[in-house]
Design an enzyme around this catalytic site. Structure first.
Site, short mmCIF file in Angstrom:
data_model
loop_
_atom_site.label_atom_id
_atom_site.label_comp_id
_atom_site.label_asym_id
_atom_site.label_seq_id
_atom_site.Cartn_x
_atom_site.Cartn_y
_atom_site.Cartn_z
N GLY A 252 0.82 -1.22 0.00
CA GLY A 252 0.00 0.00 0.00
C GLY A 252 0.84 1.26 0.00
O GLY A 252 0.51 2.24 -0.66
N ASP A 253 1.95 1.23 0.71
CA ASP A 253 2.87 2.37 0.75
C ASP A 253 3.49 2.58 -0.63
O ASP A 253 3.65 3.72 -1.09
CB ASP A 253 3.96 2.14 1.78
CG ASP A 253 3.41 1.75 3.13
OD1 ASP A 253 2.35 2.30 3.51
OD2 ASP A 253 4.01 0.90 3.79
#
Length: 312
Positions: A252-253
């Site tokens: 997600g990062d």
């Protein structure tokens, strides 16, 4: 400049073993270590893409010193606040060959009010051409509106805002019109208070975040890819490329980093979202954070299509 905030960073110590047994001596066949924390992850991936950023947050003790040295070896700029007491946490992750993983996460140092205020003052130095990324959890002693306080100080000077955090931290910050919010499906369900079972549920939930203040909403859907709602209210389903999943931590990062890399270079928002999916997938298909070449290859495989809302 892009500034990433990690209030509770960690050194992730990964031990890989054939099989682990509690209460017995276990030996690792291989060991890895990474600088952990969502903001730090974003900075590392941005660096791999050739995009500079500055890591903000708190570090302390010999672990904090090592995190700072490791990031600087990666080529990442840091401006951490150094705490005189406590020690930055170590997270131990035990991976077995059968795929089972056991994690023990440290707590990290206490952040007193004086040092919290110091980080808030750093937000005041973020200017009109800058982006402030608020991501991940915060220590228990920090107030739930801390991200909102940072957002108020940064956006008051014209900075763009990105928020990737759980409901209690995200909602107070939405009033400051973040450029991007990036929940996963489970987080989005928690925010709207209902299960997402079909596309219309997904559209409505993302639209809810937009009505509360978010400009763009990028919802990560794991192996299904992502759903993207742009500033004009147009929705898109983005399919994930095929590959063997090795490590999803930080996917997600990486997605946030990929989006910003292309968006800040003037590409369309949906194209930036597609590059974000490629970056998130490249992370999942690799043991470490991906290099730009791997992301570019997967980007060519990304397909997406516009979705229509009933009654629209």
């Amino acid at each position: 400049m892009i500034y990433t905030v990690t209030t509770n960073p960690a050194l992730d110590y990964v031990m890989i073993t054939k099989k682990a047994a509690l209460g017995q001596l276990n030996r690792a066949s291989r060991e890895l270590h990474f600088c952990g924390g969502k903001g730090i992850n974003i900075s590392v991936v941005l660096k791999h893409m050739g995009v500079p950023s500055v890591c903000l947050g708190f570090v302390s003790g010999y672990v904090g010193d090592e995190i700072e040295r490791e990031l600087q070896r990666e080529g990442c700029r840091t401006d951490f606040i150094h705490l005189a007491e406590g020690c930055t946490r170590i997270n131990v992750k035990l991976k077995e060959s059968n795929g089972r993983e056991t994690e023990i996460n440290g707590n990290g140092p206490k952040i007193d009010a004086e040092h919290q205020e110091q980080l808030l003052r750093q937000a005041e130095s973020v200017g009109e051409d800058d982006v402030l990324i608020l991501s991940g959890n915060i220590p228990d002693e920090m107030p739930e509106d801390f991200y909102a306080q940072m957002a108020a100080r940064a956006t008051g000077r014209g900075a763009k805002l990105v928020v990737d955090a759980e409901k209690r931290l995200l909602l107070p910050a939405l009033q400051y019109r973040p450029l991007l919010v990036k929940p996963n499906q489970k987080e989005l369900e928690g925010i709207v208070g209902q299960k997402i079972r079909q596309l219309s549920d997904l559209q409505e939930a993302a639209g809810c975040l937009q009505r509360m203040g978010a400009i763009h909403v990028l919802v990560s859907l794991g192996k299904k890819g992502a759903y993207f709602l742009d500033s004009d209210g147009k929705g898109f389903l983005l399919d994930a490329p095929r590959g063997t999943v090795i490590n999803t931590v930080g996917s997600g990062d990486s997605m946030v980093a990929g989006f910003l890399c292309r968006y800040l270079r003037g590409e369309t928002a949906v194209s930036a979202a597609a590059y974000g999916v490629a970056a998130g997938s490249a992370r999942a298909f690799s043991e470490r954070f991906p290099e730009k070449k791997a992301i570019d290859v997967l980007y060519e495989e990304i397909t997406y299509h516009k979705t229509e809302r009933k009654g629209a």
